[in-house]
Design an enzyme around this catalytic site. Structure first.
Site, PDB file in Angstrom:
ATOM      1  N   LYS A 197       0.821  -1.207   0.000  1.00  0.00           N
ATOM      2  CA  LYS A 197       0.000   0.000   0.000  1.00  0.00           C
ATOM      3  C   LYS A 197       0.858   1.261   0.000  1.00  0.00           C
ATOM      4  CE  LYS A 197      -3.900   1.947   2.672  1.00  0.00           C
ATOM      5  NZ  LYS A 197      -4.719   1.731   3.897  1.00  0.00           N
TER       6      LYS A 197
ATOM      7  N   SER B 115      -9.539   2.286   2.969  1.00  0.00           N
ATOM      8  CA  SER B 115      -8.582   2.950   2.108  1.00  0.00           C
ATOM      9  C   SER B 115      -7.607   2.013   1.389  1.00  0.00           C
ATOM     10  CB  SER B 115      -7.767   3.946   2.936  1.00  0.00           C
ATOM     11  OG  SER B 115      -7.005   3.273   3.944  1.00  0.00           O
TER      12      SER B 115
ATOM     13  N   SER C 182      -9.780  -0.397   7.145  1.00  0.00           N
ATOM     14  CA  SER C 182      -9.287  -0.167   5.791  1.00  0.00           C
ATOM     15  C   SER C 182      -8.798  -1.417   5.070  1.00  0.00           C
ATOM     16  CB  SER C 182      -8.145   0.858   5.811  1.00  0.00           C
ATOM     17  OG  SER C 182      -8.635   2.149   6.032  1.00  0.00           O
TER      18      SER C 182
END
Length: 454
Positions: A77, A152, A176
């Site tokens: 990420k 996210s 997330s």
């Protein structure tokens, strides 16, 4: 786009046995990423660096080294440091930032033979429930490009669901890395706080809540990645020792809470799907009681959100004052709110957070595992912060996130498993929660539940 047929375990075994090479595996992953550019799950690639790293893994194998992730392609990420790579947090402020070193978790993955093939999309500062940024635009759902995968960690989750890689690493400060996997039909694991060392990396706005979170197609790959990344490290003062496995799942006290004890809306397809899942698990021999946690008065996500707003304001308030347009408009509003909160407001949010943690602690004196929905709805249009309605009620922009944030505030481990889909094939997930430090017991139970749901 051709999807890989192998798990991380199978890829590592094939590379270690010489049936393929780390370089060949990396080239295939890079080709899949290139073919899926419209998905916008992977925002940065560095083929030269990736292939050099893969060649180094092949050389280590020739020298006789044993690596549990030999040649496994991994996406990380875009808020976790990967040394030498551009890591932006989805923010214009960090558009040209090159990470000076690996986060401890990434270092451990690389030592185990993993090859970083790309950086997965995140919302700005990982602070939104959809994956979109001013730098890179929106990430799309692998099953329907008109929909969002949530956020996210939407980039890492979508990359795994689309078959670009077998394993991705996200972060989770409020769900997330559980909600996006639930929306796209893969597994996402939020470890206990401190189970996997966090950093070195960016300053965190989430005040002791965020964790490194593996995402994969199945629990076995998640468990493998967890064992590689977990364990104390002197560079992280919060890193904690995690207990070994408990007995078989049939010996555990298991509860099911359809709405986590909250007055929240759930779409019928999710509510009915979870009831069906519980029936299947009960028919398989699990003893599951219906029980809700008991929350303190005023326990809502709104009560704890000042911590996120104040954290963002503390880190980026000066930049906001200079030029608010640098930020995603929603992040700008969060920073503006954070600048307006008083010390008493923030202290009140800390008190609410602690009360939630104590309520969960009391609940887990009576049960070992808690089953809940991961999400109350399936994925929604890409242009919206959340669905218009959930369960027949008008939905606020955060109504899709109701089942995950309290787990972070209690620092508990939780995993989302795919467990059903609506009539259009859009997935939803089962969340399994355990007491803090019982990560290995949770993963063992998740493997057994996953087998029953297959």
């Amino acid at each position: 786009m051709t999807k890989p047929t192998n798990s991380a375990r199978e890829i590592a075994a094939d590379v270690a046995a010489g049936r393929t090479s780390a370089v060949e595996t990396a080239k295939a992953a890079l080709a899949r990423i290139e073919a899926a550019r419209a998905l916008n799950a992977v925002v940065t690639v560095d083929p030269e660096r990736t292939l050099a790293d893969a060649a180094a893994v092949d050389a280590r194998l020739r020298a006789g080294e044993t690596m549990p992730l030999a040649g496994v392609p991994v996406i990380v990420k875009d808020n976790i440091w990967v040394g030498g790579w551009r890591i932006t947090q989805g923010s214009r402020l960090f558009a040209d930032f090159i990470a000076p070193r690996d986060a401890i978790a990434v270092e451990r993955l690389r030592n185990a033979g993993a090859v970083i093939v790309g950086i997965g999309a995140t919302s700005e500062f990982a602070s939104k429930g959809v994956t979109i940024s001013q730098l890179f635009g929106p990430t799309r759902h692998p099953l329907d490009p008109a929909l969002t995968p949530g956020g996210s960690s939407g980039g890492p989750a979508a990359a795994v669901a689309a078959g670009l890689v077998p394993l991705a690493i996200g972060t989770d400060a409020g769900g997330s890395s559980r909600r996006p996997p639930a929306h796209v039909g893969v597994a996402g694991f939020k470890p206990s706080y401190g189970a996997i060392p966090y950093g070195p990396g960016f300053a965190e706005p989430f005040f002791g809540l965020s964790v490194i979170a593996p995402i994969a197609a199945d629990v076995a790959d998640i468990a493998l990645a967890f064992e590689i990344m977990a364990g104390t490290d002197p560079r992280d003062p919060d890193a904690a020792v995690i207990a070994q496995e408990a007995e078989d799942i049939v010996d555990l006290r298991i509860a099911f809470s359809p709405r986590l004890g909250l007055d929240v809306a759930v779409d019928d397809v999710v509510a009915n799907g979870l009831v069906s899942v519980i029936s299947r698990l009960s028919a398989a021999g699990l003893s599951i009681m219906l029980r809700d946690p008991v929350w303190p008065t005023g326990a809502t996500e709104e009560a704890i959100m000042p911590l996120q707003h104040a954290g963002l304001a503390a880190l980026y308030g000066d930049a906001f004052r200079k030029d608010p347009t640098v930020f995603d408009p929603d992040i700008a509003r969060q920073i503006e709110r954070g600048l307006s909160w008083s010390g008493t407001d923030v202290a009140g949010a800390l008190i609410a957070s602690a009360a939630i943690a104590h309520a969960f602690a009391a609940f887990f004196t009576e049960v070992d595992l808690l089953l809940t929905p991961t999400v109350p709805c399936v994925a929604w249009p890409l242009t919206q912060a959340g669905p218009d309605t959930i369960g027949g009620r008008a939905a606020s922009p955060r109504a899709h996130a109701v089942f995950t944030p309290f787990v972070n505030h209690a620092r508990l481990p939780a995993i989302s498993l795919p467990c059903g889909a609506d009539a259009n094939g859009l997935p939803f997930g089962l969340q399994i929660i355990a007491r803090r430090g019982q990560d290995r017991t949770l993963l063992r139970a998740a493997r057994q539940i996953e087998a029953q749901l297959a």
